[in-house]
Every structure is written in structure tokens, then in C-alpha cells.
Design a protein around this motif. Sequence first.
Motif, PDB file in Angstrom:
ATOM      1  N   ALA A   1       0.833  -1.208   0.000  1.00 28.34           N
ATOM      2  CA  ALA A   1       0.000   0.000   0.000  1.00 28.34           C
ATOM      3  C   ALA A   1       0.867   1.257   0.000  1.00 28.34           C
ATOM      4  O   ALA A   1       0.638   2.184  -0.783  1.00 28.34           O
ATOM      5  CB  ALA A   1      -0.934  -0.015   1.205  1.00 28.34           C
TER       6      ALA A   1
ATOM      7  N   ARG B   1       0.549   4.058  -3.058  1.00 28.57           N
ATOM      8  CA  ARG B   1      -0.581   4.939  -2.718  1.00 28.57           C
ATOM      9  C   ARG B   1      -0.793   6.005  -3.790  1.00 28.57           C
ATOM     10  O   ARG B   1       0.165   6.471  -4.408  1.00 28.57           O
ATOM     11  CB  ARG B   1      -0.442   5.521  -1.323  1.00 28.57           C
TER      12      ARG B   1
ATOM     13  N   MET C   1      -4.540  -4.483  -4.663  1.00 21.62           N
ATOM     14  CA  MET C   1      -5.023  -3.436  -3.765  1.00 21.62           C
ATOM     15  C   MET C   1      -5.989  -2.505  -4.480  1.00 21.62           C
ATOM     16  O   MET C   1      -5.750  -2.119  -5.622  1.00 21.62           O
ATOM     17  CB  MET C   1      -3.832  -2.647  -3.210  1.00 21.62           C
TER      18      MET C   1
ATOM     19  N   TRP D   1      -7.895   1.147  -3.773  1.00 22.64           N
ATOM     20  CA  TRP D   1      -7.904   2.353  -2.956  1.00 22.64           C
ATOM     21  C   TRP D   1      -9.213   3.102  -3.130  1.00 22.64           C
ATOM     22  O   TRP D   1      -9.765   3.139  -4.228  1.00 22.64           O
ATOM     23  CB  TRP D   1      -6.787   3.286  -3.392  1.00 22.64           C
TER      24      TRP D   1
ATOM     25  N   VAL E   1      -7.565   1.229   1.860  1.00 23.63           N
ATOM     26  CA  VAL E   1      -7.079   0.291   0.859  1.00 23.63           C
ATOM     27  C   VAL E   1      -7.496  -1.104   1.295  1.00 23.63           C
ATOM     28  O   VAL E   1      -7.349  -1.484   2.450  1.00 23.63           O
ATOM     29  CB  VAL E   1      -5.548   0.395   0.643  1.00 23.63           C
TER      30      VAL E   1
END
Length: 135
Positions: A58, A62, A93, A95, A105
Amino acid sequence: MPAASPLRAAVEVLPAESELNTAAWFTVADTETVLPGHYPGFPIFPGVCLVECARQGAEATRPDDAKGTRLAAVESTRFTGPVFPGDRIDIAMAWKRTPAGDWQVRAKLTTGRGPAAGVRLRYATTATTGEAAAA
């Protein structure tokens, strides 16, 4: 200050589908220091290490709008399958912004045998986490 990690190796980032759908991977080497004590004679990669894989993935992927955030919470974890030395863990992942303005996430971790874990993390600005008020 960088976070301490129980992992010897780093999570590797994969090309992203989009800024909000990212991916990474990690291979569990038999030299990982957490393995000898976690079920001696039948080593299993600990769940806390799967959470750490999700955190590293993550933080490496990001979105641009979430760059100034810090981990505020591990909102949930669900371990669904064992991970053994030699396994490659794929981390997908997704978000999204929360109504409070934080970032969440959702990480899905899988191995060649199938699902291993689901981890939901929340990232917030220092103002949201209260660190700015304490400074």
C-alpha cells in the motif's frame, strides 16, 4: 521514522491497472527470520507478516492524493489460507476515499493455492490522526 518490519525482503511493486487499483508481490524465502519459530518442523508464514506485506504494498503504491498520509488503522484482517516458504504472494489493492476524507485500501493476498488473506487498512493525514494537534 520508517516502520520496523518483520520481513527480511521488500515487497515488489507491479505495474498498476490504474492509480486506484495497484498490485505488488512478495516471495517467502526460507531464510525469513520469522519462520523457524512459527510451527517448528512445519513453518507457516505468520499472519502479521501478511499484514506487513499489505502495508508495504500500500505504501509503495498509494495514489498521488494520498501521498501525505500515514497508517491510521488496520481496520480488518481475515486469514483464509496458509502461506509456506517458497510461496509467491500476489497482492491486489483497491484504494478509495472515505466519507471522512481518509484513504482506505483493501488488499487481497493470494498464493498459487488460492486466497491467503484479506486486509483493510486506513490511511489518514496527520491532522486526522491527531499528530498535528500534539506537535
